[in-house]
Scaffold this motif. Sequence first.
Motif, short mmCIF file in Angstrom:
data_model
loop_
_atom_site.label_atom_id
_atom_site.label_comp_id
_atom_site.label_asym_id
_atom_site.label_seq_id
_atom_site.Cartn_x
_atom_site.Cartn_y
_atom_site.Cartn_z
N SER A 154 -9.10 -7.40 -6.89
CA SER A 154 -8.96 -8.73 -5.56
C SER A 154 -7.08 -8.82 -5.65
CB SER A 154 -9.95 -9.66 -5.75
OG SER A 154 -8.77 -11.02 -4.25
N PHE A 155 -6.42 -8.25 -4.51
CA PHE A 155 -4.85 -8.05 -4.11
C PHE A 155 -5.06 -9.41 -3.42
CE2 PHE A 155 -0.66 -6.70 -3.45
CZ PHE A 155 0.03 -6.75 -4.29
N GLY A 156 -5.42 -9.71 -2.41
CA GLY A 156 -5.15 -10.62 -1.04
C GLY A 156 -6.05 -10.41 -0.41
N ALA A 157 -6.70 -11.36 0.54
CA ALA A 157 -7.24 -11.66 1.69
C ALA A 157 -7.39 -12.07 2.91
CB ALA A 157 -7.93 -13.25 0.83
N LEU A 158 -6.86 -10.54 3.16
CA LEU A 158 -6.62 -10.39 4.94
C LEU A 158 -7.18 -10.59 5.91
CD1 LEU A 158 -4.05 -7.00 4.66
CD2 LEU A 158 -3.33 -9.49 4.01
N SER A 159 -8.26 -10.69 5.82
CA SER A 159 -9.89 -10.60 6.10
C SER A 159 -9.49 -12.63 6.49
CB SER A 159 -10.86 -10.84 5.56
OG SER A 159 -11.28 -10.82 4.62
N GLY A 160 -9.19 -13.61 5.73
CA GLY A 160 -9.82 -14.64 5.44
C GLY A 160 -10.56 -15.15 5.00
N ARG A 161 -11.48 -14.04 4.67
CA ARG A 161 -12.50 -14.56 4.12
C ARG A 161 -13.00 -14.36 2.47
NH1 ARG A 161 -13.94 -11.59 8.34
NH2 ARG A 161 -14.54 -12.17 10.08
N PRO A 162 -13.95 -15.04 1.67
CA PRO A 162 -13.61 -14.94 0.28
C PRO A 162 -14.50 -13.79 0.02
CG PRO A 162 -15.15 -16.52 1.42
CD PRO A 162 -14.46 -15.98 2.12
N VAL A 163 -14.25 -13.18 -1.32
CA VAL A 163 -14.34 -11.79 -1.66
C VAL A 163 -16.12 -11.62 -2.24
CG1 VAL A 163 -14.64 -10.57 -3.43
CG2 VAL A 163 -12.26 -11.58 -3.02
N GLN A 164 -16.20 -10.53 -1.16
CA GLN A 164 -18.29 -10.77 -1.27
C GLN A 164 -18.68 -9.38 -1.94
OE1 GLN A 164 -19.69 -11.42 3.39
NE2 GLN A 164 -17.74 -12.93 3.64
N ILE A 165 -19.53 -9.39 -2.62
CA ILE A 165 -19.67 -7.73 -3.20
C ILE A 165 -20.96 -8.40 -3.61
CG2 ILE A 165 -19.50 -7.11 -5.23
CD1 ILE A 165 -16.51 -7.79 -5.27
N ASN A 166 -22.32 -7.09 -3.37
CA ASN A 166 -23.67 -6.99 -3.42
C ASN A 166 -23.77 -7.02 -5.25
OD1 ASN A 166 -26.07 -5.91 -4.04
ND2 ASN A 166 -25.99 -5.39 -2.29
N ALA A 167 -24.93 -8.03 -5.34
CA ALA A 167 -24.59 -7.71 -7.02
C ALA A 167 -25.24 -6.63 -7.32
CB ALA A 167 -25.80 -9.11 -7.16
N ASP A 168 -25.87 -5.60 -6.64
CA ASP A 168 -26.42 -4.76 -6.91
C ASP A 168 -24.58 -3.73 -7.56
OD1 ASP A 168 -28.88 -5.07 -6.47
OD2 ASP A 168 -29.32 -4.00 -5.07
N ASN A 169 -23.77 -3.58 -6.63
CA ASN A 169 -22.78 -3.11 -7.05
C ASN A 169 -22.15 -3.22 -8.27
OD1 ASN A 169 -22.40 -0.89 -5.36
ND2 ASN A 169 -21.40 -2.17 -3.71
N LEU A 170 -22.46 -4.87 -8.77
CA LEU A 170 -22.20 -5.04 -9.98
C LEU A 170 -23.09 -5.12 -11.15
CD1 LEU A 170 -20.76 -9.21 -9.39
CD2 LEU A 170 -19.19 -7.18 -9.74
N GLY A 175 1.07 -1.26 0.25
CA GLY A 175 0.05 0.39 0.12
C GLY A 175 0.95 1.53 0.10
N LYS A 176 1.72 1.36 0.87
CA LYS A 176 2.57 2.11 1.15
C LYS A 176 3.48 2.53 -0.08
CE LYS A 176 3.78 2.55 5.90
NZ LYS A 176 4.26 1.82 6.37
N VAL A 177 3.75 1.33 -0.93
CA VAL A 177 4.55 1.61 -2.52
C VAL A 177 4.02 1.54 -3.75
CG1 VAL A 177 6.34 0.29 -4.31
CG2 VAL A 177 6.08 0.09 -1.61
N ILE A 178 2.45 1.61 -3.10
CA ILE A 178 1.89 1.91 -4.65
C ILE A 178 0.97 3.58 -4.36
CG2 ILE A 178 -0.98 2.06 -5.40
CD1 ILE A 178 -0.57 -0.79 -5.12
N SER A 185 -6.90 -6.11 -1.41
CA SER A 185 -6.13 -7.00 -0.68
C SER A 185 -6.89 -7.28 1.06
CB SER A 185 -4.81 -5.93 0.16
OG SER A 185 -4.71 -5.49 -0.73
N VAL A 186 -8.39 -7.10 1.07
CA VAL A 186 -8.69 -7.28 2.64
C VAL A 186 -9.66 -8.58 2.18
CG1 VAL A 186 -9.67 -7.26 4.45
CG2 VAL A 186 -8.12 -5.20 3.65
N ALA A 187 -10.68 -8.57 1.11
CA ALA A 187 -11.45 -9.24 0.77
C ALA A 187 -12.55 -9.37 2.09
CB ALA A 187 -11.32 -10.81 0.98
N GLY A 188 -13.88 -10.27 2.29
CA GLY A 188 -14.76 -10.38 2.71
C GLY A 188 -15.54 -8.89 2.60
N ARG A 189 -16.31 -8.64 3.66
CA ARG A 189 -17.12 -6.89 3.03
C ARG A 189 -16.71 -6.38 2.69
NH1 ARG A 189 -21.48 -5.42 2.45
NH2 ARG A 189 -21.43 -4.05 3.40
N ALA A 190 -14.91 -5.78 3.17
CA ALA A 190 -14.03 -5.11 2.85
C ALA A 190 -14.11 -4.79 1.30
CB ALA A 190 -12.93 -5.31 3.11
#
Length: 327
Positions: A235-251, A152-155, A214-219
Amino acid sequence: MKAVVFDEFGSPRKVLRVEERPLPEPGPGQVRVQMVLSPIHNHDLMIVTGHYGFKPELPHVPGTEALGIVEKLGEGVTRLDTGQRVTGGGSATWAEYYLADAASLVPVPASVDDATACQLVSMPLSAWRLLGELQVARGDWIVQNAANGAVGKVIARLAAERGIRVLNIVRREAAVAELAAEGIGDAVSSEHADWQERARAITGGAPIRRALDSVAGRASDELMDLVADEGWLISFGALSGRPVQINADNLLFKRATVKGFWAAKPSTFHTPEQIRAALVEFVQKAGRGEFKLPIADVFPLERAAEAAAASNVAGRAGKIALEGRLG
């Protein structure tokens, strides 16, 4: 020589151990490197747990990046010398000695501190490649979470050089101050209930074209809430340990795109020559003091399991690293 080894996939605290192994002999185009300092990356730990994009044969010596001293040259190696200080990717770097392709190593001047030198490839190069693949222009906004991490800092720094605006999301208000102390602004902490409103205020209503998650889950969905129509979430990572969660409306209603980024895959956007030039530039910037990557704590190889646990502690001031230099 001493090397960190695991015989089964599992929690690093439980499966990592140290054993004596014979010195590896460099083949054609390879060098044997005496390891000085090797950072512990999230992907290193994922390899140990068996949750990375590939599973190595067991037993396996982990570690994918290090600073070291060239100790022996393989056949045909002419661009490096024994005794030379080098950084770069490799395999089995959590050992007193490891092998690396000579072409993957970059000489490092004495003006670059060990902490920065041992991290000059994996995270900076991932950030550099990722920015190149975002297809954004000067003045565009992007948003990233885990903004106080190494990538994040390098980006944030590389984007600033290109005139790209970055909205930096962190989980603690203290991290906002930490970023500011390093010259990184436009940050907001998600610990506040109204953090998304604060984020929109920072951009002044300008569209956010890309989100780096880099977090996934609700993030993931929280970032997508901020993304403009036809924007991307990478999607660059999953620090939360959870799958990517995205509301269908947002997509659906934003006609948004969700993509993945894995630096282990060969780049289709950059040539090997461009990538090597970027690595040389990182070293040059570090040598001028313009680029520093801190290490929070250093552990000997014998305490690798403890070091792995320390790398999962939130709020660290830098990476955890293993030390391999003899004597």
